[in-house]
Motif scaffolding. Structure first.
Motif, PDB file in Angstrom:
ATOM      1  N   PRO A 117      85.041 -26.685  29.472  1.00 22.63           N
ATOM      2  CA  PRO A 117      86.450 -26.901  29.970  1.00 22.63           C
ATOM      3  C   PRO A 117      86.175 -27.124  31.765  1.00 22.63           C
ATOM      4  CG  PRO A 117      86.938 -24.596  29.214  1.00 22.63           C
ATOM      5  CD  PRO A 117      85.142 -24.716  29.768  1.00 22.63           C
ATOM      6  N   PRO A 118      85.280 -26.958  32.785  1.00 25.73           N
ATOM      7  CA  PRO A 118      85.576 -27.803  33.852  1.00 25.73           C
ATOM      8  C   PRO A 118      83.837 -28.867  33.818  1.00 25.73           C
ATOM      9  CG  PRO A 118      84.565 -24.979  33.925  1.00 25.73           C
ATOM     10  CD  PRO A 118      85.553 -25.650  32.846  1.00 25.73           C
ATOM     11  N   ILE A 119      83.659 -28.614  33.308  1.00 17.24           N
ATOM     12  CA  ILE A 119      81.999 -29.881  32.547  1.00 17.24           C
ATOM     13  C   ILE A 119      83.425 -30.769  32.482  1.00 17.24           C
ATOM     14  CG2 ILE A 119      80.699 -30.585  31.687  1.00 17.24           C
ATOM     15  CD1 ILE A 119      78.841 -28.256  31.056  1.00 17.24           C
ATOM     16  N   LEU A 120      83.921 -30.621  31.637  1.00  9.75           N
ATOM     17  CA  LEU A 120      84.981 -31.992  30.145  1.00  9.75           C
ATOM     18  C   LEU A 120      85.791 -32.531  31.863  1.00  9.75           C
ATOM     19  CD1 LEU A 120      85.850 -33.350  28.686  1.00  9.75           C
ATOM     20  CD2 LEU A 120      87.338 -31.371  27.628  1.00  9.75           C
ATOM     21  N   LEU A 121      86.629 -31.256  32.820  1.00 12.36           N
ATOM     22  CA  LEU A 121      87.543 -31.777  34.041  1.00 12.36           C
ATOM     23  C   LEU A 121      86.951 -32.652  35.417  1.00 12.36           C
ATOM     24  CD1 LEU A 121      90.365 -31.350  34.810  1.00 12.36           C
ATOM     25  CD2 LEU A 121      88.516 -29.418  36.350  1.00 12.36           C
ATOM     26  N   ARG A 122      85.613 -32.086  35.166  1.00 13.41           N
ATOM     27  CA  ARG A 122      85.029 -33.309  36.014  1.00 13.41           C
ATOM     28  C   ARG A 122      84.821 -34.694  35.992  1.00 13.41           C
ATOM     29  NH1 ARG A 122      79.704 -29.449  37.879  1.00 13.41           N
ATOM     30  NH2 ARG A 122      78.452 -31.377  38.101  1.00 13.41           N
ATOM     31  N   LEU A 123      84.004 -34.810  34.034  1.00 10.32           N
ATOM     32  CA  LEU A 123      83.405 -35.583  33.534  1.00 10.32           C
ATOM     33  C   LEU A 123      85.363 -36.910  33.639  1.00 10.32           C
ATOM     34  CD1 LEU A 123      82.048 -37.393  32.077  1.00 10.32           C
ATOM     35  CD2 LEU A 123      82.807 -36.233  29.559  1.00 10.32           C
ATOM     36  N   ARG A 124      86.488 -35.842  33.191  1.00 12.62           N
ATOM     37  CA  ARG A 124      87.479 -37.302  33.385  1.00 12.62           C
ATOM     38  C   ARG A 124      87.558 -37.335  34.193  1.00 12.62           C
ATOM     39  NH1 ARG A 124      91.091 -33.003  29.874  1.00 12.62           N
ATOM     40  NH2 ARG A 124      90.426 -33.113  27.705  1.00 12.62           N
ATOM     41  N   GLU A 125      87.434 -36.264  35.712  1.00 15.60           N
ATOM     42  CA  GLU A 125      87.931 -37.110  37.092  1.00 15.60           C
ATOM     43  C   GLU A 125      86.839 -38.183  37.484  1.00 15.60           C
ATOM     44  OE1 GLU A 125      87.539 -33.125  39.046  1.00 15.60           O
ATOM     45  OE2 GLU A 125      89.335 -32.525  38.593  1.00 15.60           O
ATOM     46  N   GLY A 126      85.290 -37.875  37.237  1.00  8.80           N
ATOM     47  CA  GLY A 126      84.351 -39.229  37.265  1.00  8.80           C
ATOM     48  C   GLY A 126      84.976 -40.868  36.776  1.00  8.80           C
ATOM     49  N   PHE A 127      85.315 -40.515  35.574  1.00  9.91           N
ATOM     50  CA  PHE A 127      85.908 -41.595  34.669  1.00  9.91           C
ATOM     51  C   PHE A 127      87.126 -41.925  35.636  1.00  9.91           C
ATOM     52  CE2 PHE A 127      84.058 -40.071  29.993  1.00  9.91           C
ATOM     53  CZ  PHE A 127      83.253 -40.910  30.833  1.00  9.91           C
ATOM     54  N   THR A 128      87.811 -40.981  36.030  1.00 16.68           N
ATOM     55  CA  THR A 128      89.243 -41.551  36.766  1.00 16.68           C
ATOM     56  C   THR A 128      88.986 -42.796  38.345  1.00 16.68           C
ATOM     57  OG1 THR A 128      90.894 -39.890  35.502  1.00 16.68           O
ATOM     58  CG2 THR A 128      91.203 -41.275  37.155  1.00 16.68           C
ATOM     59  N   THR A 129      88.416 -41.972  38.511  1.00 10.96           N
ATOM     60  CA  THR A 129      87.686 -42.082  40.023  1.00 10.96           C
ATOM     61  C   THR A 129      87.377 -43.830  40.188  1.00 10.96           C
ATOM     62  OG1 THR A 129      87.249 -40.421  41.063  1.00 10.96           O
ATOM     63  CG2 THR A 129      85.782 -41.567  41.978  1.00 10.96           C
ATOM     64  N   ARG A 130      85.873 -44.406  38.412  1.00  8.06           N
ATOM     65  CA  ARG A 130      84.851 -45.576  38.307  1.00  8.06           C
ATOM     66  C   ARG A 130      86.347 -46.082  37.879  1.00  8.06           C
ATOM     67  NH1 ARG A 130      81.713 -41.089  37.828  1.00  8.06           N
ATOM     68  NH2 ARG A 130      81.823 -42.004  35.570  1.00  8.06           N
ATOM     69  N   ASN A 131      87.088 -45.555  36.992  1.00  6.93           N
ATOM     70  CA  ASN A 131      88.042 -46.541  36.714  1.00  6.93           C
ATOM     71  C   ASN A 131      87.356 -46.596  35.425  1.00  6.93           C
ATOM     72  OD1 ASN A 131      90.214 -47.837  35.544  1.00  6.93           O
ATOM     73  ND2 ASN A 131      89.842 -49.618  36.038  1.00  6.93           N
ATOM     74  N   GLU A 132      86.962 -45.561  34.457  1.00  8.56           N
ATOM     75  CA  GLU A 132      85.769 -46.232  33.481  1.00  8.56           C
ATOM     76  C   GLU A 132      86.438 -44.664  32.514  1.00  8.56           C
ATOM     77  OE1 GLU A 132      82.081 -44.768  34.987  1.00  8.56           O
ATOM     78  OE2 GLU A 132      81.414 -46.730  36.010  1.00  8.56           O
ATOM     79  N   GLY A 133      86.294 -45.182  31.185  1.00  9.45           N
ATOM     80  CA  GLY A 133      86.227 -44.072  30.131  1.00  9.45           C
ATOM     81  C   GLY A 133      86.294 -44.670  28.664  1.00  9.45           C
ATOM     82  N   PRO A 134      86.593 -43.967  27.575  1.00 10.26           N
ATOM     83  CA  PRO A 134      86.417 -44.443  26.192  1.00 10.26           C
ATOM     84  C   PRO A 134      87.665 -46.111  26.323  1.00 10.26           C
ATOM     85  CG  PRO A 134      86.578 -42.446  26.720  1.00 10.26           C
ATOM     86  CD  PRO A 134      86.492 -42.666  27.976  1.00 10.26           C
ATOM     87  N   HIS A 135      88.626 -45.291  26.722  1.00 15.58           N
ATOM     88  CA  HIS A 135      89.879 -45.983  26.768  1.00 15.58           C
ATOM     89  C   HIS A 135      89.587 -47.957  27.479  1.00 15.58           C
ATOM     90  CE1 HIS A 135      90.170 -44.604  30.544  1.00 15.58           C
ATOM     91  NE2 HIS A 135      91.186 -45.686  31.161  1.00 15.58           N
ATOM     92  N   ARG A 136      88.647 -47.684  28.030  1.00 17.10           N
ATOM     93  CA  ARG A 136      88.470 -49.678  28.457  1.00 17.10           C
ATOM     94  C   ARG A 136      88.883 -49.678  26.865  1.00 17.10           C
ATOM     95  NH1 ARG A 136      90.215 -50.284  33.140  1.00 17.10           N
ATOM     96  NH2 ARG A 136      88.548 -52.019  33.485  1.00 17.10           N
TER      97      ARG A 136
END
Length: 95
Positions: free
Chosen positions: A9-28
């Motif tokens: 869970p903490p790793i996933l949370l950090r990954l999500r936070e990084g995506f949000t900060t960089r405006n990245e992720g699979p939704h793009r």
């Protein structure tokens, strides 16, 4: 005996936070296809009743599932088979 891993869970949370900060992720990817289909709709090249976001989600979800199944089963497709699959999806979605 089950192995307990409390680090996920903490790793996933950090990954999500990084995506949000960089405006990245699979939704793009879905957003990019949605923008493309919206422009095509404005130009009259696809039906006016088509929902660009739903079409993007269906198209990319189908491709993801298709690729997953091929990979999982150890199968490979030729370029022609890939094009046939993509054309069948597009024909169905953009009627």
């Amino acid at each position: 005996m089950a192995i307990r891993d409390d680090s996920r869970p903490p790793i996933l949370l950090r990954l999500r936070e990084g995506f949000t900060t960089r405006n990245e992720g699979p939704h793009r990817a879905n957003e990019a296809v949605e923008r493309y289909l919206s422009k095509e709709k404005q130009l009259g090249r696809v039906g006016q009743g088509m929902d660009p976001r739903a079409a993007a989600d269906l198209l990319l979800g189908s491709c993801f599932q298709h690729a997953f199944q091929l990979n999982f089963l150890g199968k490979q497709e030729s370029q022609e088979e890939r094009m046939q699959y993509a054309n069948r999806l597009l024909d169905m979605l953009l009627q």
